[in-house]
Design a protein around this motif. Sequence first.
Motif, PDB file in Angstrom:
ATOM      1  N   VAL A  11       0.849  -1.192   0.000  1.00  0.00           N
ATOM      2  CA  VAL A  11       0.000   0.000   0.000  1.00  0.00           C
ATOM      3  C   VAL A  11       0.885   1.243   0.000  1.00  0.00           C
ATOM      4  CG1 VAL A  11      -0.207  -0.026   2.529  1.00  0.00           C
ATOM      5  CG2 VAL A  11      -1.921   1.183   1.157  1.00  0.00           C
ATOM      6  N   HIS A  12       0.498   2.229  -0.802  1.00  0.00           N
ATOM      7  CA  HIS A  12       1.167   3.533  -0.786  1.00  0.00           C
ATOM      8  C   HIS A  12       0.121   4.596  -0.509  1.00  0.00           C
ATOM      9  CE1 HIS A  12      -0.406   4.228  -4.872  1.00  0.00           C
ATOM     10  NE2 HIS A  12      -0.061   2.967  -5.107  1.00  0.00           N
ATOM     11  N   ASP A  13       0.550   5.823  -0.424  1.00  0.00           N
ATOM     12  CA  ASP A  13      -0.310   6.875   0.112  1.00  0.00           C
ATOM     13  C   ASP A  13      -1.642   7.019  -0.603  1.00  0.00           C
ATOM     14  OD1 ASP A  13       0.938   7.769  -2.179  1.00  0.00           O
ATOM     15  OD2 ASP A  13       1.802   9.583  -1.283  1.00  0.00           O
ATOM     16  N   THR A  14      -1.673   6.896  -1.933  1.00  0.00           N
ATOM     17  CA  THR A  14      -2.916   7.126  -2.661  1.00  0.00           C
ATOM     18  C   THR A  14      -3.947   6.025  -2.456  1.00  0.00           C
ATOM     19  OG1 THR A  14      -2.040   6.076  -4.668  1.00  0.00           O
ATOM     20  CG2 THR A  14      -1.736   8.459  -4.442  1.00  0.00           C
ATOM     21  N   ALA A  15      -3.529   4.876  -1.934  1.00  0.00           N
ATOM     22  CA  ALA A  15      -4.460   3.762  -1.742  1.00  0.00           C
ATOM     23  C   ALA A  15      -4.815   3.518  -0.277  1.00  0.00           C
ATOM     24  CB  ALA A  15      -3.874   2.479  -2.344  1.00  0.00           C
ATOM     25  N   ASP A 123     -14.568  -5.437 -12.624  1.00  0.00           N
ATOM     26  CA  ASP A 123     -14.035  -4.103 -12.365  1.00  0.00           C
ATOM     27  C   ASP A 123     -15.020  -3.319 -11.498  1.00  0.00           C
ATOM     28  OD1 ASP A 123     -11.719  -4.481 -13.794  1.00  0.00           O
ATOM     29  OD2 ASP A 123     -12.509  -3.623 -15.652  1.00  0.00           O
ATOM     30  N   LEU A 124     -14.510  -2.736 -10.425  1.00  0.00           N
ATOM     31  CA  LEU A 124     -15.302  -1.888  -9.547  1.00  0.00           C
ATOM     32  C   LEU A 124     -15.103  -0.442  -9.993  1.00  0.00           C
ATOM     33  CD1 LEU A 124     -17.018  -1.334  -7.029  1.00  0.00           C
ATOM     34  CD2 LEU A 124     -14.911  -1.507  -5.665  1.00  0.00           C
ATOM     35  N   MET A 125     -16.129   0.138 -10.584  1.00  0.00           N
ATOM     36  CA  MET A 125     -16.017   1.462 -11.184  1.00  0.00           C
ATOM     37  C   MET A 125     -16.184   2.566 -10.134  1.00  0.00           C
ATOM     38  SD  MET A 125     -15.417   0.207 -14.071  1.00  0.00           S
ATOM     39  CE  MET A 125     -15.227   1.726 -15.010  1.00  0.00           C
ATOM     40  N   PRO A 126     -15.740   3.786 -10.445  1.00  0.00           N
ATOM     41  CA  PRO A 126     -15.844   4.880  -9.471  1.00  0.00           C
ATOM     42  C   PRO A 126     -17.263   5.136  -8.971  1.00  0.00           C
ATOM     43  CG  PRO A 126     -14.337   5.497 -11.222  1.00  0.00           C
ATOM     44  CD  PRO A 126     -14.959   4.199 -11.637  1.00  0.00           C
ATOM     45  N   ASP A 127     -18.271   4.828  -9.775  1.00  0.00           N
ATOM     46  CA  ASP A 127     -19.651   5.049  -9.335  1.00  0.00           C
ATOM     47  C   ASP A 127     -20.207   3.888  -8.524  1.00  0.00           C
ATOM     48  OD1 ASP A 127     -20.054   3.083 -11.232  1.00  0.00           O
ATOM     49  OD2 ASP A 127     -21.349   4.286 -12.541  1.00  0.00           O
ATOM     50  N   GLY A 128     -19.356   2.864  -8.254  1.00  0.00           N
ATOM     51  CA  GLY A 128     -19.787   1.722  -7.457  1.00  0.00           C
ATOM     52  C   GLY A 128     -20.337   0.564  -8.262  1.00  0.00           C
ATOM     53  N   ARG A 210     -10.722  -2.456  -8.306  1.00  0.00           N
ATOM     54  CA  ARG A 210     -11.134  -1.055  -8.311  1.00  0.00           C
ATOM     55  C   ARG A 210     -10.405  -0.256  -9.399  1.00  0.00           C
ATOM     56  NH1 ARG A 210     -13.528   1.688  -4.098  1.00  0.00           N
ATOM     57  NH2 ARG A 210     -12.835   0.067  -2.628  1.00  0.00           N
ATOM     58  N   LYS A 211     -11.183   0.519 -10.125  1.00  0.00           N
ATOM     59  CA  LYS A 211     -10.644   1.415 -11.141  1.00  0.00           C
ATOM     60  C   LYS A 211     -10.678   2.846 -10.600  1.00  0.00           C
ATOM     61  CE  LYS A 211     -10.176  -0.085 -14.980  1.00  0.00           C
ATOM     62  NZ  LYS A 211      -9.037  -0.752 -15.686  1.00  0.00           N
ATOM     63  N   HIS A 212      -9.500   3.500 -10.558  1.00  0.00           N
ATOM     64  CA  HIS A 212      -9.439   4.881 -10.092  1.00  0.00           C
ATOM     65  C   HIS A 212      -8.171   5.521 -10.644  1.00  0.00           C
ATOM     66  CE1 HIS A 212      -6.328   4.102  -6.918  1.00  0.00           C
ATOM     67  NE2 HIS A 212      -6.842   2.900  -6.964  1.00  0.00           N
ATOM     68  N   GLN A 213      -8.111   6.831 -10.598  1.00  0.00           N
ATOM     69  CA  GLN A 213      -7.024   7.567 -11.232  1.00  0.00           C
ATOM     70  C   GLN A 213      -5.693   7.422 -10.508  1.00  0.00           C
ATOM     71  OE1 GLN A 213      -6.939   9.164 -14.256  1.00  0.00           O
ATOM     72  NE2 GLN A 213      -8.874   8.059 -14.424  1.00  0.00           N
ATOM     73  N   HIS A 219      -1.054   5.316 -15.085  1.00  0.00           N
ATOM     74  CA  HIS A 219       0.086   6.153 -15.452  1.00  0.00           C
ATOM     75  C   HIS A 219       0.272   6.155 -16.975  1.00  0.00           C
ATOM     76  CE1 HIS A 219       4.220   7.629 -15.666  1.00  0.00           C
ATOM     77  NE2 HIS A 219       4.068   8.059 -14.431  1.00  0.00           N
ATOM     78  N   PRO A 220       0.640   7.298 -17.570  1.00  0.00           N
ATOM     79  CA  PRO A 220       0.781   7.366 -19.043  1.00  0.00           C
ATOM     80  C   PRO A 220       1.866   6.453 -19.607  1.00  0.00           C
ATOM     81  CG  PRO A 220       1.555   9.397 -17.985  1.00  0.00           C
ATOM     82  CD  PRO A 220       0.815   8.621 -16.947  1.00  0.00           C
ATOM     83  N   ASP A 221       2.856   6.044 -18.806  1.00  0.00           N
ATOM     84  CA  ASP A 221       3.914   5.164 -19.293  1.00  0.00           C
ATOM     85  C   ASP A 221       3.556   3.684 -19.184  1.00  0.00           C
ATOM     86  OD1 ASP A 221       5.527   7.329 -19.839  1.00  0.00           O
ATOM     87  OD2 ASP A 221       6.607   7.232 -17.928  1.00  0.00           O
ATOM     88  N   HIS A 222       2.338   3.392 -18.739  1.00  0.00           N
ATOM     89  CA  HIS A 222       2.042   1.999 -18.423  1.00  0.00           C
ATOM     90  C   HIS A 222       1.979   1.101 -19.655  1.00  0.00           C
ATOM     91  CE1 HIS A 222       0.802  -1.214 -15.779  1.00  0.00           C
ATOM     92  NE2 HIS A 222      -0.170  -1.523 -16.616  1.00  0.00           N
ATOM     93  N   ARG A 223       1.546   1.618 -20.780  1.00  0.00           N
ATOM     94  CA  ARG A 223       1.285   0.761 -21.947  1.00  0.00           C
ATOM     95  C   ARG A 223       2.109   1.098 -23.189  1.00  0.00           C
ATOM     96  NH1 ARG A 223      -3.441   1.117 -19.124  1.00  0.00           N
ATOM     97  NH2 ARG A 223      -4.428  -0.880 -18.634  1.00  0.00           N
ATOM     98  N   SER A 224       3.062   2.025 -23.080  1.00  0.00           N
ATOM     99  CA  SER A 224       3.893   2.344 -24.235  1.00  0.00           C
ATOM    100  C   SER A 224       5.134   3.092 -23.781  1.00  0.00           C
ATOM    101  CB  SER A 224       3.109   3.209 -25.247  1.00  0.00           C
ATOM    102  OG  SER A 224       2.763   4.456 -24.680  1.00  0.00           O
ATOM    103  N   GLY A 225       6.111   3.179 -24.686  1.00  0.00           N
ATOM    104  CA  GLY A 225       7.312   3.937 -24.402  1.00  0.00           C
ATOM    105  C   GLY A 225       8.478   3.074 -23.961  1.00  0.00           C
ATOM    106  N   ALA A 226       9.598   3.728 -23.662  1.00  0.00           N
ATOM    107  CA  ALA A 226      10.829   3.020 -23.324  1.00  0.00           C
ATOM    108  C   ALA A 226      10.698   2.199 -22.056  1.00  0.00           C
ATOM    109  CB  ALA A 226      11.977   4.028 -23.184  1.00  0.00           C
ATOM    110  N   GLU A 227      10.008   2.754 -21.040  1.00  0.00           N
ATOM    111  CA  GLU A 227       9.841   1.980 -19.807  1.00  0.00           C
ATOM    112  C   GLU A 227       9.038   0.714 -20.063  1.00  0.00           C
ATOM    113  OE1 GLU A 227       6.822   2.028 -16.381  1.00  0.00           O
ATOM    114  OE2 GLU A 227       8.157   3.735 -15.952  1.00  0.00           O
TER     115      GLU A 227
END
Length: 249
Positions: A11-15, A123-128, A210-213, A219-227
Amino acid sequence: MTQFVSIVTPVHDTALSFLPEAFASLRAQELPDGWEWEWLVQVDGGKQTDVPVDIREDSRVKVSDNRRGGPGVARTLAWGRSRGELVKVLDADDILPAGGLARDIEVMETHPSVGWTVCRVLDLMPDGSLRHNTLGDPEAGLLARGNLYAYWKSTHRPQVHPASLCVRERLIAEAGGWMALPASEDTALLMALDVMADGWFIGETGLHYRKHQGQTTAHPDHRSGAEWEARMAAIRKHAEALARRHLIT
């Protein structure tokens, strides 16, 4: 003799705010006779006291913390403190529906050659609301060794949800725990396990994801790019080294 299933949760701060719901879902689980659960909560980059006091006071919960290392490091540290012969993944922001743990245990007891299980995920959406995850579930039952990895190699998608994993502890030890990746460490472990042992897909829903921001996958690097390219290469190298050891080509 009591047997344990160890639930590992980084767990990190946002969760942190989602932990009470995960805890409530865990307390509601009914396990087969002779089984108990323990919850290894690992605070990544924070303090144990960040976890609500009512969670920390439960004798079945073991909370620890570490300097910020990312999800793979936190998962591995949580596993290092575990004592169960089965290890269950539960992300801090996810929820276990009724019967989820019992079904994992039942498969493992009924099929001793099976090394790990995954299950249907909603998937648990933001609206429940709940929506069926779109990974593309296989047929319920045996997942023959190497098939999921073959699917991943052609798509870079895991076909089943790694956040629903339950695994025999000895296989995690052989795989070396979770890879120290900034993301996809759960997929990396699943691909390693797939080339090491047969798995099992449970057709009943066993996780609300759960799906949330604030989640890593947003993260924008999750599905493409050098990382992304480096993560995929690391997953492939690890899985193929284990495949050679286990005589899968």
